[in-house]
Design a protein around this motif. Structure first.
Motif, mmCIF file in Angstrom:
data_model
loop_
_atom_site.group_PDB
_atom_site.id
_atom_site.type_symbol
_atom_site.label_atom_id
_atom_site.label_comp_id
_atom_site.label_asym_id
_atom_site.label_seq_id
_atom_site.Cartn_x
_atom_site.Cartn_y
_atom_site.Cartn_z
ATOM 1 N N GLY A 1 -2.386 14.054 -0.783
ATOM 2 C CA GLY A 1 -3.289 13.259 0.033
ATOM 3 C C GLY A 1 -2.880 13.288 1.495
ATOM 4 O O GLY A 1 -1.911 13.929 1.890
ATOM 5 N N CYS B 1 -5.766 -2.232 -13.581
ATOM 6 C CA CYS B 1 -6.941 -1.755 -12.854
ATOM 7 C C CYS B 1 -8.163 -1.852 -13.757
ATOM 8 O O CYS B 1 -8.176 -1.286 -14.856
ATOM 9 C CB CYS B 1 -6.735 -0.313 -12.390
ATOM 10 S SG CYS B 1 -8.066 0.326 -11.350
ATOM 11 N N MET C 1 2.443 9.925 -2.163
ATOM 12 C CA MET C 1 1.380 9.249 -2.888
ATOM 13 C C MET C 1 1.578 9.478 -4.389
ATOM 14 O O MET C 1 2.189 10.467 -4.813
ATOM 15 C CB MET C 1 0.019 9.799 -2.465
ATOM 16 C CG MET C 1 -0.241 9.747 -0.961
ATOM 17 S SD MET C 1 -0.572 8.084 -0.362
ATOM 18 C CE MET C 1 -2.317 7.954 -0.764
ATOM 19 N N THR C 2 1.036 8.582 -5.208
ATOM 20 C CA THR C 2 1.083 8.775 -6.658
ATOM 21 C C THR C 2 0.494 10.128 -7.026
ATOM 22 O O THR C 2 1.075 10.902 -7.792
ATOM 23 C CB THR C 2 0.308 7.653 -7.370
ATOM 24 O OG1 THR C 2 0.929 6.404 -7.076
ATOM 25 C CG2 THR C 2 0.290 7.876 -8.868
ATOM 26 N N ARG D 1 0.388 -0.418 -4.596
ATOM 27 C CA ARG D 1 -1.024 -0.166 -4.919
ATOM 28 C C ARG D 1 -1.357 1.294 -4.668
ATOM 29 O O ARG D 1 -1.022 1.849 -3.626
ATOM 30 C CB ARG D 1 -1.926 -1.059 -4.070
ATOM 31 C CG ARG D 1 -3.428 -0.798 -4.272
ATOM 32 C CD ARG D 1 -4.267 -1.854 -3.577
ATOM 33 N NE ARG D 1 -3.965 -1.937 -2.165
ATOM 34 C CZ ARG D 1 -4.512 -1.163 -1.226
ATOM 35 N NH1 ARG D 1 -5.381 -0.220 -1.552
ATOM 36 N NH2 ARG D 1 -4.192 -1.320 0.052
ATOM 37 N N PHE D 2 -2.038 1.916 -5.651
ATOM 38 C CA PHE D 2 -2.426 3.312 -5.497
ATOM 39 C C PHE D 2 -3.875 3.498 -5.928
ATOM 40 O O PHE D 2 -4.606 2.525 -6.144
ATOM 41 C CB PHE D 2 -1.478 4.254 -6.247
ATOM 42 C CG PHE D 2 -1.443 4.089 -7.754
ATOM 43 C CD1 PHE D 2 -2.120 4.968 -8.583
ATOM 44 C CD2 PHE D 2 -0.699 3.071 -8.333
ATOM 45 C CE1 PHE D 2 -2.066 4.837 -9.966
ATOM 46 C CE2 PHE D 2 -0.642 2.930 -9.717
ATOM 47 C CZ PHE D 2 -1.345 3.809 -10.533
ATOM 48 N N TYR D 3 -4.300 4.743 -6.009
ATOM 49 C CA TYR D 3 -5.690 5.073 -6.310
ATOM 50 C C TYR D 3 -6.146 4.336 -7.574
ATOM 51 O O TYR D 3 -5.430 4.313 -8.572
ATOM 52 C CB TYR D 3 -5.804 6.584 -6.511
ATOM 53 C CG TYR D 3 -7.199 7.095 -6.725
ATOM 54 C CD1 TYR D 3 -8.023 7.398 -5.644
ATOM 55 C CD2 TYR D 3 -7.691 7.279 -8.009
ATOM 56 C CE1 TYR D 3 -9.311 7.872 -5.841
ATOM 57 C CE2 TYR D 3 -8.974 7.753 -8.222
ATOM 58 C CZ TYR D 3 -9.779 8.048 -7.127
ATOM 59 O OH TYR D 3 -11.056 8.500 -7.330
ATOM 60 N N TRP E 1 -7.420 -2.881 -8.401
ATOM 61 C CA TRP E 1 -6.126 -3.299 -8.934
ATOM 62 C C TRP E 1 -5.935 -4.796 -8.684
ATOM 63 O O TRP E 1 -6.372 -5.324 -7.667
ATOM 64 C CB TRP E 1 -4.984 -2.565 -8.247
ATOM 65 C CG TRP E 1 -4.784 -1.153 -8.701
ATOM 66 C CD1 TRP E 1 -5.201 -0.019 -8.057
ATOM 67 C CD2 TRP E 1 -4.104 -0.719 -9.886
ATOM 68 N NE1 TRP E 1 -4.825 1.092 -8.772
ATOM 69 C CE2 TRP E 1 -4.149 0.698 -9.889
ATOM 70 C CE3 TRP E 1 -3.468 -1.381 -10.928
ATOM 71 C CZ2 TRP E 1 -3.584 1.457 -10.908
ATOM 72 C CZ3 TRP E 1 -2.901 -0.625 -11.941
ATOM 73 C CH2 TRP E 1 -2.957 0.766 -11.926
ATOM 74 N N ASP F 1 0.837 -1.192 0.000
ATOM 75 C CA ASP F 1 0.000 0.000 0.000
ATOM 76 C C ASP F 1 0.878 1.250 0.000
ATOM 77 O O ASP F 1 1.702 1.450 0.892
ATOM 78 C CB ASP F 1 -0.895 -0.020 1.241
ATOM 79 C CG ASP F 1 -1.876 1.137 1.300
ATOM 80 O OD1 ASP F 1 -1.763 2.064 0.469
ATOM 81 O OD2 ASP F 1 -2.754 1.114 2.176
#
Length: 455
Positions: free
Chosen positions: A124, A432, A119-120, A408-410, A232, A111
């Motif tokens: 955030g 995704c 974050m990507t 794993r991202f949004y 994802w 994560d």
């Protein structure tokens, strides 16, 4: 670095204000190596920033004139890129190396909100490093049995090829090896005019039309948008299955040469399109869908492969759904090859035209490589399979990483990545999709002949 450092013109669109993340997973048997890791990386980052000062800078936007978009530059900020150290041993939110290895390092267990410094999509609530505009950052995550080393780069500054080159230089610096004058010269190259001008060549209108954002139609009051939940997931392709896949593709190929990457990309596009066609609200079989395939433009423009900037572009293939699912695998792989083979590809022209478009467009926000992509049916795929990550040890005394993944991202429906090829020959797809489509892909017989679901 005393003066602002220019970005590539292709890095100016504000939608690229994101981070590209790579997590290198190392096994740790000796705690002495673990304790030394932070010091080794801190020294390496400082040494690298002395030769590449822009790497320790941050992104700023210069206020535009009326009607113009922001202009982004790198300005001095720190003596070295941020280094975050996070202790996760015994933390129930973090995996152990044993659980990661047993599950084949699924994206779900990595994560970004826990293991990445940024974050990507910056801004955030998670992310451990200060100031969400750093050019480059590193986070060391201590887990039971291992270290997760997450390295992030700002996408306006560098594409994945550029990021891998910076990581390679960092690994050298951490081992106490000096950088050559040629490496430093290329890394510090002025980026203002790295792409040759378009000159008198005609603009590729169809290509550019795919990269201009069109105004979104307003949704009538009271009308709801049917938006499926996206997830994802990762799938593994072993060396044996990839060899079988390429052999199958060669049997129906229409060009003299295709690569494993071509065959795998063709399989993924066909399989995802077939799965999406099976959904309850599937479009008409005659509807067209598009594959956007990310391409490194360096070799098409005579730019050194060691160039650390943002020079990425996209080639697009569009066909009716029915044609995609029925096309022989080798024929599709051949079409993919023709689009990127230097002897037949127009990528050099496309990239010069894109640069020209950006130079003359006051509002850079209307230019995007994914402008014409329909996430629910189209696919944007980046292949990182050729990225040489498994030779990087960063002087940690831990040997090479046992796995390299994107955290794993949004959820971004219709987005996929082929992870760096493992020394065993394995390639992992991270993709995704809507939940219904993901379930259909997992049940797809042709896809399952070559792919193993990881999670």
């Amino acid at each position: 670095m005393e003066e602002p450092f220019n970005l590539d013109i292709i890095g100016q669109p504000p939608h690229l204000h994101i981070y590209t993340q790579l997590c290198l997973c190392f096994s740790v048997a000796d705690d002495a190596n673990r304790q030394a890791a932070a010091g080794v990386l801190a020294q390496g980052l400082e040494k690298l920033a002395q030769r590449l000062p822009w790497l320790a800078g941050k992104i700023v936007s210069i206020s535009p004139n009326e009607g113009n978009s922001e202009v982004f530059k790198i300005v001095p900020w720190a003596s070295a890129p941020p280094l975050v150290v996070r202790e996760l041993r015994g933390n129930p939110s973090a995996p152990t190396m044993e659980t990661l290895q047993n599950a084949n390092f699924p994206m779900e267990m990595l994560d970004e909100g826990i293991i990445a410094p940024y974050m990507t999509i910056p801004g955030g609530t998670a992310g451990s490093a200060p100031d969400p505009t750093a050019v480059f950052a590193v986070q060391i995550n201590h887990i039971d049995g291992g270290i997760l080393l997450t390295i992030v780069a700002h996408h306006q500054v560098m594409d994945l090829v550029g990021q891998i080159q910076v990581m390679r230089l960092l690994s050298k610096a951490c081992r106490g090896e000096g950088l050559s004058d040629a490496e430093v010269l290329i890394a510090n190259t002025d980026r203002s005019n790295i792409i040759p001008p378009l000159g008198d060549d005609p603009e590729p209108v169809r290509q550019l039309s795919r990269q201009k954002v069109k105004p979104s139609p307003l949704v009538p009051s009271g009308q709801e948008i049917d938006k499926a939940v996206s997830v994802w997931a990762s799938f593994s392709f072993s060396q044996t299955s990839l060899a079988a896949l390429k052999a199958a593709a060669l049997a129906t190929a229409t060009s003299s040469k295709i690569s494993t990457d071509d065959a795998l990309t063709a399989l993924v596009w066909q399989s995802l399109t077939r799965a999406r066609q099976r959904r309850k609200n599937s479009p008409n079989p005659e509807s067209e869908v598009t594959l956007g395939r990310a391409v490194d433009s360096r070799r098409y423009l005579g730019i050194p492969k060691e160039y650390t900037g943002m020079i990425n572009n996209m080639v697009y293939l569009t066909n009716p759904i029915q044609e995609i699912v029925n096309m022989p695998l080798g024929k599709m792989a051949s079409e993919l090859r023709l689009a990127v083979d230097p002897a037949t590809s127009q990528i050099g022209l496309y990239t010069r035209a894109l640069a020209a478009l950006l130079h003359r467009t006051p509002d850079k926000g209307v230019v995007s490589m994914g402008a014409a992509i329909k996430p629910s049916m189209d696919l944007m795929l980046s292949s990182w399979a050729g990225a040489d990550c498994y030779s990087m040890d960063f002087g940690l005394g831990l040997g090479p990483p046992v796995s390299v993944r994107r955290p794993r991202f949004y959820p971004v429906e219709g987005l996929g990545y082929l992870m760096p090829r493992h020394p065993s020959g394995q390639i992992v797809l991270a993709v995704c999709l809507g939940e219904e489509d993901m379930a259909a892909v997992r049940m797809d017989e042709e896809f399952g002949r070559y792919a193993t679901y990881i999670g």
